[in-house]
Design a protein around this motif. Sequence first.
Motif, PDB file in Angstrom:
ATOM      1  N   GLN A 373       0.831  -1.208   0.000  1.00 52.82           N
ATOM      2  CA  GLN A 373       0.000   0.000   0.000  1.00 52.82           C
ATOM      3  C   GLN A 373       0.862   1.253   0.000  1.00 52.82           C
ATOM      4  OE1 GLN A 373      -3.328  -0.043   2.986  1.00 52.82           O
ATOM      5  NE2 GLN A 373      -2.250  -1.867   3.675  1.00 52.82           N
ATOM      6  N   TYR A 374       2.086   1.113   0.513  1.00 51.14           N
ATOM      7  CA  TYR A 374       2.924   2.271   0.786  1.00 51.14           C
ATOM      8  C   TYR A 374       4.208   2.223  -0.031  1.00 51.14           C
ATOM      9  CZ  TYR A 374      -0.367   2.112   4.628  1.00 51.14           C
ATOM     10  OH  TYR A 374      -1.525   2.032   5.351  1.00 51.14           O
ATOM     11  N   ASP A 448       1.719  -6.147   2.898  1.00 48.61           N
ATOM     12  CA  ASP A 448       0.952  -5.703   4.065  1.00 48.61           C
ATOM     13  C   ASP A 448      -0.534  -5.991   3.867  1.00 48.61           C
ATOM     14  OD1 ASP A 448       0.520  -3.483   2.194  1.00 48.61           O
ATOM     15  OD2 ASP A 448       2.404  -2.709   2.959  1.00 48.61           O
ATOM     16  N   VAL A 449      -1.289  -5.869   4.921  1.00 50.86           N
ATOM     17  CA  VAL A 449      -2.723  -6.193   4.900  1.00 50.86           C
ATOM     18  C   VAL A 449      -3.521  -4.955   4.545  1.00 50.86           C
ATOM     19  CG1 VAL A 449      -4.690  -6.962   6.282  1.00 50.86           C
ATOM     20  CG2 VAL A 449      -2.441  -8.032   6.598  1.00 50.86           C
ATOM     21  N   HIS A 450      -4.226  -5.012   3.427  1.00 53.94           N
ATOM     22  CA  HIS A 450      -5.117  -3.914   3.050  1.00 53.94           C
ATOM     23  C   HIS A 450      -6.482  -4.176   3.679  1.00 53.94           C
ATOM     24  CE1 HIS A 450      -7.263  -0.944   0.689  1.00 53.94           C
ATOM     25  NE2 HIS A 450      -6.135  -0.547   0.143  1.00 53.94           N
ATOM     26  N   LEU A 451      -7.067  -3.138   4.279  1.00 49.82           N
ATOM     27  CA  LEU A 451      -8.340  -3.327   4.984  1.00 49.82           C
ATOM     28  C   LEU A 451      -9.501  -3.620   4.039  1.00 49.82           C
ATOM     29  CD1 LEU A 451      -8.145  -0.720   7.880  1.00 49.82           C
ATOM     30  CD2 LEU A 451      -8.328  -3.211   8.076  1.00 49.82           C
ATOM     31  N   VAL A 478       1.937 -11.468   7.029  1.00 46.47           N
ATOM     32  CA  VAL A 478       1.264 -10.883   8.193  1.00 46.47           C
ATOM     33  C   VAL A 478       2.232 -10.913   9.366  1.00 46.47           C
ATOM     34  CG1 VAL A 478      -0.693 -11.039   9.775  1.00 46.47           C
ATOM     35  CG2 VAL A 478      -0.971 -11.729   7.374  1.00 46.47           C
ATOM     36  N   ALA A 479       2.446  -9.774  10.003  1.00 44.26           N
ATOM     37  CA  ALA A 479       3.305  -9.707  11.189  1.00 44.26           C
ATOM     38  C   ALA A 479       2.533 -10.257  12.384  1.00 44.26           C
ATOM     39  CB  ALA A 479       3.739  -8.268  11.447  1.00 44.26           C
ATOM     40  N   HIS A 488      -5.785  -8.395   9.689  1.00 45.63           N
ATOM     41  CA  HIS A 488      -5.938  -9.601   8.877  1.00 45.63           C
ATOM     42  C   HIS A 488      -7.198 -10.369   9.292  1.00 45.63           C
ATOM     43  CE1 HIS A 488      -5.185 -13.438   6.963  1.00 45.63           C
ATOM     44  NE2 HIS A 488      -5.204 -14.026   8.135  1.00 45.63           N
ATOM     45  N   ASN A 489      -7.445 -10.473  10.585  1.00 45.98           N
ATOM     46  CA  ASN A 489      -8.633 -11.185  11.064  1.00 45.98           C
ATOM     47  C   ASN A 489      -9.920 -10.482  10.622  1.00 45.98           C
ATOM     48  OD1 ASN A 489      -7.001 -13.078  12.335  1.00 45.98           O
ATOM     49  ND2 ASN A 489      -6.971 -11.970  14.286  1.00 45.98           N
ATOM     50  N   THR A 490      -9.903  -9.133  10.642  1.00 40.88           N
ATOM     51  CA  THR A 490     -11.057  -8.361  10.168  1.00 40.88           C
ATOM     52  C   THR A 490     -11.303  -8.622   8.685  1.00 40.88           C
ATOM     53  OG1 THR A 490     -10.628  -6.621  11.784  1.00 40.88           O
ATOM     54  CG2 THR A 490     -12.003  -6.034   9.897  1.00 40.88           C
ATOM     55  N   CYS A 491     -10.212  -8.613   7.915  1.00 41.21           N
ATOM     56  CA  CYS A 491     -10.328  -8.830   6.469  1.00 41.21           C
ATOM     57  C   CYS A 491     -10.821 -10.237   6.149  1.00 41.21           C
ATOM     58  CB  CYS A 491      -8.973  -8.604   5.801  1.00 41.21           C
ATOM     59  SG  CYS A 491      -8.544  -6.873   5.675  1.00 41.21           S
ATOM     60  N   PHE A 492     -10.452 -11.187   6.975  1.00 36.18           N
ATOM     61  CA  PHE A 492     -10.879 -12.568   6.748  1.00 36.18           C
ATOM     62  C   PHE A 492     -12.402 -12.663   6.783  1.00 36.18           C
ATOM     63  CE2 PHE A 492     -11.808 -16.904   8.273  1.00 36.18           C
ATOM     64  CZ  PHE A 492     -11.216 -17.636   7.234  1.00 36.18           C
ATOM     65  N   LYS A 493     -13.029 -11.935   7.714  1.00 38.84           N
ATOM     66  CA  LYS A 493     -14.496 -11.936   7.814  1.00 38.84           C
ATOM     67  C   LYS A 493     -15.112 -11.284   6.575  1.00 38.84           C
ATOM     68  CE  LYS A 493     -14.539 -11.741  12.874  1.00 38.84           C
ATOM     69  NZ  LYS A 493     -14.810 -10.871  14.050  1.00 38.84           N
ATOM     70  N   LYS A 494     -14.505 -10.187   6.109  1.00 38.55           N
ATOM     71  CA  LYS A 494     -15.010  -9.519   4.904  1.00 38.55           C
ATOM     72  C   LYS A 494     -14.883 -10.430   3.686  1.00 38.55           C
ATOM     73  CE  LYS A 494     -13.858  -4.747   6.255  1.00 38.55           C
ATOM     74  NZ  LYS A 494     -13.043  -3.578   5.904  1.00 38.55           N
TER      75      LYS A 494
END
Length: 500
Positions: A373-374, A448-451, A478-479, A488-494
Motif C-alpha cells: 500500500q505504501y 501488508d494487509v489492506h483493509l 502478516v506480522a 488480517h482477522n477483520t479482512c478474513f471476515k469480509k
Amino acid sequence: MKPHQVEGFNFLVRNLAGDHPGGCILAHAPGSGKTFMIISFMQSFLGKYPNARPLVVLPKGILSTWKKEFQTWQVEDIPLYDLYTVKADSRPQQLEVLKQWMDNKSILFLGYKQFSSIVIDNSNNNASIACRDILLKVPSILILDEGHTPRNENTDMVQSLAKVLTPRKVVLSGTLYQNHVREVFNVLNLVRPKFLKMETSKPIVRRIQSRIHISGVKRFDELVENTLQKDPDFKRKVAVIHDLREMTSKVLHYYKGDFLDELPGLVDFTVVLKLTPRQKHEVEKVRKILRKFKMSAVGSAVYLHPKLKPLADKCVEKSVLQKQKCVEKSISDNIMDDFIANLDVRDGVKSKFFRNMLNLCESAGEKLLVFSQYLLPLKYLERLAVKWKGWGVGKEIFVISGDSTAEQREFSMDKFNNTPEAKIFFGSIKACGEGISLVGASRVIILDVHLNPSVTRQAIGRAFRPGQKRKVFVYRLVAGDSPEEEDHNTCFKKELISKM
C-alpha cells in the motif's frame, strides 16, 4: 467467446437493447474477459443504433489498456476520443473533443475524476455549461469500468454519475463487494434508481426483514450486514443469501471465474511471521499511535525492518502536511542506499522473507511481483535488490506507483512480461491493482494487509489471469502478534462475505 461471456453478452442485450432498457452490473472475476465482452457488445450496439454515443468512465490509469484492447478486437474502425491524449485541459478545449464525439459514430473515454469535475463545475461560462450538458444528456449508454469505484453515495462522483439521463448504465467489476453491504446497494441504486423500492424488490425485502430481528438496527443494508457477519444461525445466513440472489438476478450477472481453473493453478498462502525482538520493541510504539492511517503506514515499515520507523514517521508527517500520500520522491535513492549500507537485514522478519524469495526466484528462473500500500517499503526493497544483485531499474527491476505515466506503465508491463532480463516488479497495490497484466510473474508477495480485501484480490489477479503459463504462488505476509494480525482477522471476515 467462452460460455460465461456468451451468457454475459446475452444478459447485456436483455437489459440494454430492449424496448424498456435499464441498468445492470457485470460482476465477473478479475481476468475473466469483461473488457473483451463489453467491446463486443458496444460494437454490436453501435451496429444496431449507429446514432448512439457510448461513454466509458474508468480509472484514468487503465485508459491505454482499453484502447489497446479495442485495437485488438474491434471489427469496425470506430474513433475513440478522450481528453488526455490531446491534452484538453481547459473547458473550451474539452468542448471541442466532446463535439467531435457527438458528431461522429464514436466512443468517449473519461476518468472518474475528470467526469465529476466537469459535471460539478458550476461556472456560468458557455463552455463549462455546454460540457456539463453534453455529458449529462448525450450518452446513450454509460459504462463504468471498475464500477465499485463510485460506491459512496455522498461523493461528488456518485452524484454526478447518477445525473446522467440515460437509463442504460452498466457497471463492470471483478470485486463488487468491497467493505460494506451498503456500498453494493449504492451501486445497485446507481444502475437502477431506488432499487429496494422497485416492485420486484419489495416482496423480497419484506421477506428478508421477516427473517431478521436485531434490536436497534433499522436500515436494510445494516440488517443484512449484521446477519452475514455475526449471525451464528448458518441456515438463516444461507436463506438471506438466496433471497439477495433472487432479488438481484435480473440486474446482476455474477461469474466467480471457473474458467481460471484452466490455468496452471493458484496457491495462496497467508504467512504469519514471528517478529524479531527489535521489531517487537518498535511494535509497542506503533500500538500507541492513535490515527489508523499512521499506525498502518508506520507499522508496514516496522514489520519490514525496525530501523525504518524514523523514515516512516517522517514520510507520514510530510504527507499529512501536504495533504497527499507519501511520495516516493521524498526518499531518494541516495538516502535509502546510505540507510541500508550497514543494515542487518536479519533484524527484520519480512526483509528476510523477501531475500529468501528473491534467491528462490533467481535460482528457479521465475519472476517476482511485490505489492504494498505504501511506497517507502517498496523503495527500501528496490534498493536492497540493487545492492544485493547489482540489478538496475528499467532492466531487471520495474516499478509502478500512482505517479507513473501511462507510457511508463506500458513500458514497465511490456518489458517485465516479455524480456528474460526482467526479475522483479514493485507495484503500489492501488496503482497496479486494476486493468493491467503482469503474467510474467509466478511468485507474488503481498507485503501488508489492506483493509479492503478486494484490493488484494485484484492485485493477485494481475498475475493469475489468462496468459499465465506457470502455477502462481501468492504469499500474504502478516506480522504476528501485531495490529496487522488484527487487521488480517477483520479482512478474513469480509472475505467470507464476498465469497457468499
